[in-house]
Design an enzyme around this catalytic site. Structure first.
Site, PDB file in Angstrom:
ATOM      1  N   LYS A  74      53.221  12.425 -21.467  1.00 54.77           N
ATOM      2  CA  LYS A  74      53.737  11.135 -21.959  1.00 54.77           C
ATOM      3  C   LYS A  74      52.704  10.027 -21.824  1.00 54.77           C
ATOM      4  O   LYS A  74      52.635   9.129 -22.671  1.00 54.77           O
ATOM      5  CB  LYS A  74      55.055  10.774 -21.256  1.00 54.77           C
ATOM      6  N   LYS A 116      64.243  15.031 -28.388  1.00 57.98           N
ATOM      7  CA  LYS A 116      64.779  13.932 -29.198  1.00 57.98           C
ATOM      8  C   LYS A 116      63.725  12.864 -29.452  1.00 57.98           C
ATOM      9  O   LYS A 116      63.923  11.978 -30.267  1.00 57.98           O
ATOM     10  CB  LYS A 116      66.037  13.340 -28.562  1.00 57.98           C
ATOM     11  N   LYS A 137      58.872  22.377 -27.184  1.00 58.68           N
ATOM     12  CA  LYS A 137      60.312  22.344 -26.925  1.00 58.68           C
ATOM     13  C   LYS A 137      61.010  21.356 -27.867  1.00 58.68           C
ATOM     14  O   LYS A 137      60.404  20.373 -28.294  1.00 58.68           O
ATOM     15  CB  LYS A 137      60.602  22.003 -25.455  1.00 58.68           C
TER      16      LYS A 137
END
Ligand code: ATP
Ligand code: LTN
Length: 329
Positions: free
Chosen positions: A112, A197, A194
């Site tokens: 991230k 969202k 994976k």
């Protein structure tokens, strides 16, 4: 005495079928065998920027989704993290027991922060400690999560052991509960990442808010593998294996029975049937979510009661932790 379960979900968007299969289905099942505490972790979500209006709606939508999939406030404690300030307080204390290097090695942080660069918040770095605080505050024995949270759970266990070595038996060392099937649902557009969202393309995931046509189309367009057999083989056929996992989770059928049903049929037929199956299962959930969202007062009452029950557990625990560490008066 039943064992305590704790888990959390971020209200960062719409829940997708990866969250549902990998985590929420297990949350629901564990309600009958465990003493469950489930939390919408809004403080985790602000580790990346949030628009306050949309964020607040996402919090309520996530709560409605949990209720719709079967989290029962009569059986479990369901609450919003920021309603219980002890989470933040314990996170601060745990911060003082964890080393910079350990947090730097967290793969979710590395991924991230690579995207955010200079805009990476200190909160994002500290995210796993707040998660450890969530779990340790309630003395949870088991934590149902998807595979992606394994490393965070390992850190939580390490922190608990480290604090316990100085303050014996202060924390329960929790176990991750990761289901055998569906712990890592992959993206429909790319079976090497994976389902997420926050993926860059919305053909990556099926959200619980997708319309029937969106669902059918996303499965129709889903990536498949080079040969034509509907057969489970994670190494050689990751895309089809992922679709079989989803089929199995939604139908309740074991994978080999599904393979048998589709012997001699191609991917087209299989993906069409999968689309119809998921549409059929999600429609009643979607209706329940929409109905619940109209009952704002009822949602608020459920959350107020959940927050009170969570605080009743957290406050004495925190008092004990302060006392053992010698903090305060
Ligand atoms: P996302 O990557 O979709 O933003 P997340 O993992 O960052 O989701 P949450 O929404 O809080 O954050 O995840 C809720 C639960 O869903 C966690 O237990 C997580 O492990 C699980 N989960 C998330 N993605 C998947 C997936 N693709 N397959 C299985 N479980 C998943
Ligand atoms: N990091 C988790 C969400 C989370 C969580 C928790 C899960 C926050 N606190 C405590 C289990 C227990 C994620 O799924 N991204």
């Amino acid at each position: 005495m039943k064992k305590r379960v704790f888990s959390g979900i971020q209200p960062t968007g719409i829940v997708h079928i990866g969250n549902y299969i990998g985590a929420l289905k297990n949350w629901v099942a564990m309600q009958d065998t465990h003493d469950c505490v489930y939390c919408v972790v809004d403080l985790h979500a602000i580790t990346v920027p949030q628009d306050p209006v949309a964020f607040h709606e996402n919090i309520l939508r996530t709560v409605a989704t949990l209720l719709a999939v079967g989290i029962d406030p009569k059986k479990s404690i369901l609450f919003i993290q920021s309603d219980v300030p002890e989470h933040s307080e314990l996170a601060w204390i745990l911060n003082c027991f964890v080393y910079f290097g350990e947090l730097s090695r967290m793969t979710q942080f590395k991924d991230k922060s690579a995207v955010r660069g200079q805009g990476t918040s200190v909160g994002l770095f500290d995210y796993p400690i707040l998660m450890a605080a969530d779990i340790l505050l309630y003395g949870a024995h088991e934590v149902p999560v998807g595979e992606d949270q394994k490393q965070h759970l390992e850190l939580t266990r390490e922190v608990a052991r480290r604090v316990n070595s100085k303050f014996p038996n202060l924390f329960v060392v929790p176990d991750a509960y990761i289901g055998k099937m569906g712990a890592r649902v992959m993206g429909l557009d790319d079976p090497s990442v994976k389902m997420s969202k926050t993926a860059s393309s919305d053909s990556n995931y099926i959200s619980l808010a997708d319309t029937p046509d969106q669902i059918r189309n996303k499965f129709k367009r889903a990536v498949t593998d080079s040969d034509t057999a509907v057969r489970y083989d994670e190494d050689k056929k990751p895309a089809v294996s992922n679709l079989l996992t989803i089929y199995s989770a939604f139908s309740g059928q074991p994978v080999d029975a599904i393979e048998k049903d589709f012997t001699g049929k191609g991917y087209g037929d299989f993906k069409k049937a999968l689309g119809e199956l998921v549409v059929e299962k999600l429609q009643p959930l979607q209706k329940r979510i929409a109905d619940l969202l109209k009952e704002k007062q009822e949602l608020d009452a459920i959350l107020a009661e959940g927050a009170q029950k969570a605080r009743d557990l957290a406050a004495p625990r925190m008092k004990e932790i302060r006392r053992r560490l010698g903090l305060g008066r």
